[in-house]
Design an enzyme around this catalytic site. Structure first.
Site, PDB file in Angstrom:
ATOM      1  N   HIS A 164       6.051   0.178  -8.881  1.00  0.00           N
ATOM      2  CA  HIS A 164       5.674  -0.939  -8.008  1.00  0.00           C
ATOM      3  C   HIS A 164       4.181  -0.848  -7.727  1.00  0.00           C
ATOM      4  O   HIS A 164       3.666   0.237  -7.441  1.00  0.00           O
ATOM      5  CB  HIS A 164       6.440  -0.873  -6.679  1.00  0.00           C
ATOM      6  CG  HIS A 164       6.003  -1.948  -5.723  1.00  0.00           C
ATOM      7  ND1 HIS A 164       6.495  -3.232  -5.781  1.00  0.00           N
ATOM      8  CD2 HIS A 164       5.089  -1.940  -4.733  1.00  0.00           C
ATOM      9  CE1 HIS A 164       5.913  -3.965  -4.855  1.00  0.00           C
ATOM     10  NE2 HIS A 164       5.049  -3.216  -4.199  1.00  0.00           N
ATOM     11  N   ASP A 178      14.434  -8.123   4.680  1.00  0.00           N
ATOM     12  CA  ASP A 178      12.992  -8.130   4.404  1.00  0.00           C
ATOM     13  C   ASP A 178      12.480  -9.548   4.205  1.00  0.00           C
ATOM     14  O   ASP A 178      11.384  -9.880   4.672  1.00  0.00           O
ATOM     15  CB  ASP A 178      12.646  -7.276   3.183  1.00  0.00           C
ATOM     16  CG  ASP A 178      11.147  -7.334   2.917  1.00  0.00           C
ATOM     17  OD1 ASP A 178      10.395  -6.919   3.825  1.00  0.00           O
ATOM     18  OD2 ASP A 178      10.727  -7.838   1.869  1.00  0.00           O
ATOM     19  N   ARG A 224       6.513 -12.013   9.768  1.00  0.00           N
ATOM     20  CA  ARG A 224       5.268 -11.231   9.898  1.00  0.00           C
ATOM     21  C   ARG A 224       4.072 -12.054   9.436  1.00  0.00           C
ATOM     22  O   ARG A 224       2.986 -11.983  10.020  1.00  0.00           O
ATOM     23  CB  ARG A 224       5.381  -9.938   9.086  1.00  0.00           C
ATOM     24  CG  ARG A 224       6.328  -8.929   9.724  1.00  0.00           C
ATOM     25  CD  ARG A 224       6.655  -7.798   8.759  1.00  0.00           C
ATOM     26  NE  ARG A 224       5.474  -7.117   8.280  1.00  0.00           N
ATOM     27  CZ  ARG A 224       5.357  -6.594   7.065  1.00  0.00           C
ATOM     28  NH1 ARG A 224       6.347  -6.658   6.198  1.00  0.00           N
ATOM     29  NH2 ARG A 224       4.258  -5.977   6.711  1.00  0.00           N
ATOM     30  N   SER A 233       9.087  -2.583   4.052  1.00  0.00           N
ATOM     31  CA  SER A 233       9.276  -3.844   3.333  1.00  0.00           C
ATOM     32  C   SER A 233       9.308  -3.585   1.822  1.00  0.00           C
ATOM     33  O   SER A 233      10.229  -3.999   1.115  1.00  0.00           O
ATOM     34  CB  SER A 233       8.131  -4.791   3.700  1.00  0.00           C
ATOM     35  OG  SER A 233       8.051  -5.870   2.809  1.00  0.00           O
ATOM     36  N   LYS A 260      13.248  -2.946  -0.905  1.00  0.00           N
ATOM     37  CA  LYS A 260      13.598  -3.652  -2.140  1.00  0.00           C
ATOM     38  C   LYS A 260      13.717  -2.667  -3.308  1.00  0.00           C
ATOM     39  O   LYS A 260      14.581  -2.795  -4.157  1.00  0.00           O
ATOM     40  CB  LYS A 260      12.537  -4.714  -2.442  1.00  0.00           C
ATOM     41  CG  LYS A 260      12.568  -5.851  -1.423  1.00  0.00           C
ATOM     42  CD  LYS A 260      11.367  -6.779  -1.493  1.00  0.00           C
ATOM     43  CE  LYS A 260      10.144  -6.232  -0.845  1.00  0.00           C
ATOM     44  NZ  LYS A 260       9.067  -7.135  -0.532  1.00  0.00           N
TER      45      LYS A 260
HETATM   46  N1  URA Z   1       4.292  -6.472   0.017  1.00  0.00           N
HETATM   47  C1  URA Z   1       5.550  -6.453   0.539  1.00  0.00           C
HETATM   48  O1  URA Z   1       6.537  -6.575  -0.185  1.00  0.00           O
HETATM   49  N2  URA Z   1       5.660  -6.259   1.858  1.00  0.00           N
HETATM   50  C2  URA Z   1       4.616  -6.109   2.699  1.00  0.00           C
HETATM   51  O2  URA Z   1       4.812  -5.932   3.873  1.00  0.00           O
HETATM   52  C3  URA Z   1       3.331  -6.155   2.141  1.00  0.00           C
HETATM   53  C4  URA Z   1       3.189  -6.327   0.794  1.00  0.00           C
END
Ligand code: URA
Length: 423
Positions: free
Chosen positions: A82, A161, A168, A183, A187
């Site tokens: 990621h 999320d 957010r 967050s 995932k």
């Molecule tokens: N990318 C995400 O998936 N979540 C965040 O909070 C910031 C960047």
């Protein structure tokens, strides 16, 4: 349980109990806690932070809010990467087929771009016919058959999320290490790969330009991954200058194919090989990713993956109708090419979107003809701008004001991989 007690506890700097976390995440996901109450709690977390075990529980509840992928039918070790996102960051495209060619399986669930950094799905959709929306059984079929699949993360993965991130975004609560880490990791933990490597970008084009914050985020995410049984490590990599030469969807696909053919730019190759080596090591595979490029097996995997997702790997990519150039104002050595400015220019040319529902151009973007360290002569083209309409050039060129510096001597080249963080 009363949500106001949960908000008060965090407002006053106390650790939330496991029951409070469970209650909050479940009730917010099912709609019984209101957005204004969730926003108050998020703001309290921004200020008060979270303890390490509190964050592990918070993340576990976000994962439990949705489905977890079942990779038990995959016979190869599974590993994913990621990236926190950067300008010209097309690394996922060549990386998935490279690690697949080395014997790992990479189920790369990706997103679309928002703002000045591009999204992997937008890039792949520049390929005629390519489908990113795969049903879970289809995704597993491609993964088993090819060893690499790059597709959209469905809404069933960590839905808490999805709701929290949207809130957010509009309440000034994105900038918090525990909230960002939970967050991203919710995932990735829901994907349930055996191993995970995080590419945390540092520099002007990065989500967190500051190295100390980037390091803290990387350390927090590595701990979260390990606490959830995933072998996890992170590389901090440089994002002061665009990665490679291309920034823009189809342009980055072309550069990815060149890279898989062994003709990739040096900085991009360095990052790809460092990440691939890390992924293979965590997956327990003893293989050299460089040889998968040299012997053509990684390029073959790329073509297999594109075909398996209904794309045509040999089709010509869409080309922009209009081109313009930015030229050197003096002779010397290019000492700066600011990643953020190039990202904003590519975005204004049509490669990115301002709102989630906006379309993106498959052909717009910026090609960096020169990179820091290159000698340039006055009047020589530095950047090539691609757009579908000529009206896009003026705002894009305005974004590049101050982005380029030309000096007498080259500055010391910066290492692409700044640090490795392991548990
Ligand atoms: N990318 C995400 O998936 N979540 C965040 O909070 C910031 C960047």
């Amino acid at each position: 349980m009363d949500v106001v007690d949960v908000i008060r506890a965090k407002r006053d700097g106390r650790r939330l109990s496991d029951e409070q976390i469970e209650y909050f995440i479940r009730s917010y996901t099912d709609g019984s806690v209101a957005d204004y109450q969730a926003a108050a709690l998020l703001m309290a977390i921004v200020w008060r932070g979270m303890e390490a075990d509190e964050l592990v529980k918070w993340t576990a509840e976000m994962v439990a809010s949705g489905d977890r992928m079942d990779l038990s039918s995959v016979s190869m070790p599974t590993v994913d990467k990621h990236s926190t996102g950067g300008v010209g960051d097309k690394v996922s495209l060549p990386l998935a087929p490279i690690v697949a060619a080395c014997g790992a399986a990479d189920p790369m669930l990706s997103g679309r771009g928002l703002g000045h950094t591009g999204g992997t799905l937008d890039k792949l959709e520049a390929i005629p016919g390519f489908r990113v929306d795969l049903a879970p059984d289809e995704m597993l079929r491609v993964l088993n058959q090819v060893g690499a699949v790059i597709c959209a993360a469905g809404p069933g993965l960590a839905p808490a999320d999805g709701k929290l991130y949207a809130l957010r975004d509009v309440t000034g609560t994105v900038e918090s290490i525990p909230l960002i880490a939970s967050s991203i990791m919710s995932k990735k933990i829901a994907e349930r790969t055996d191993a995970l490597v995080l590419d945390v970008k540092v520099g002007s084009g990065a989500f967190l330009p500051d190295i100390a914050l980037a390091r803290e985020l990387a350390e927090t995410m590595v701990k979260l991954g390990e606490a959830h049984g995933i072998r996890t490590s992170a590389l901090l990599t440089n994002m002061d200058t665009p990665l490679g030469r291309a920034a823009g969807n189809g342009l980055e696909v072309t550069e990815s194919v060149e890279t898989l053919s062994g003709r990739g730019p040096e900085d991009l190759m360095e990052v790809i090989l460092a990440l691939a080596t890390e992924m293979l090591e965590l997956a327990g595979i003893d293989a050299d990713p460089r040889s998968a490029i040299d012997d053509g097996s990684a390029l073959e995997k790329w073509k297999e993956m594109i075909r398996a997702q209904d794309g045509d790997p040999n089709a010509a990519l869409p080309e922009a109708a209009e081109r313009s150039e930015v030229v050197a104002e003096s002779s010397g050595v290019l000492t700066k090419l600011d990643a953020r400015a190039v990202g904003i220019a590519a975005w204004r040319l049509g490669a990115g979107r301002a709102r989630k529902e906006d379309p993106v151009s498959p052909s717009a973007g910026v090609v960096c003809l020169k990179k820091p360290g290159d000698e340039v002569s006055e009047g020589e083209p530095l950047l090539e701008l691609h757009a579908d309409e000529p009206g896009r050039f003026e705002p894009a060129i305005a974004a590049l004001d101050g982005a380029v510096e030309i000096g007498r001597e080259a500055t010391e080249p910066q290492p692409m991989v700044i640090e490795r963080i392991r548990a």
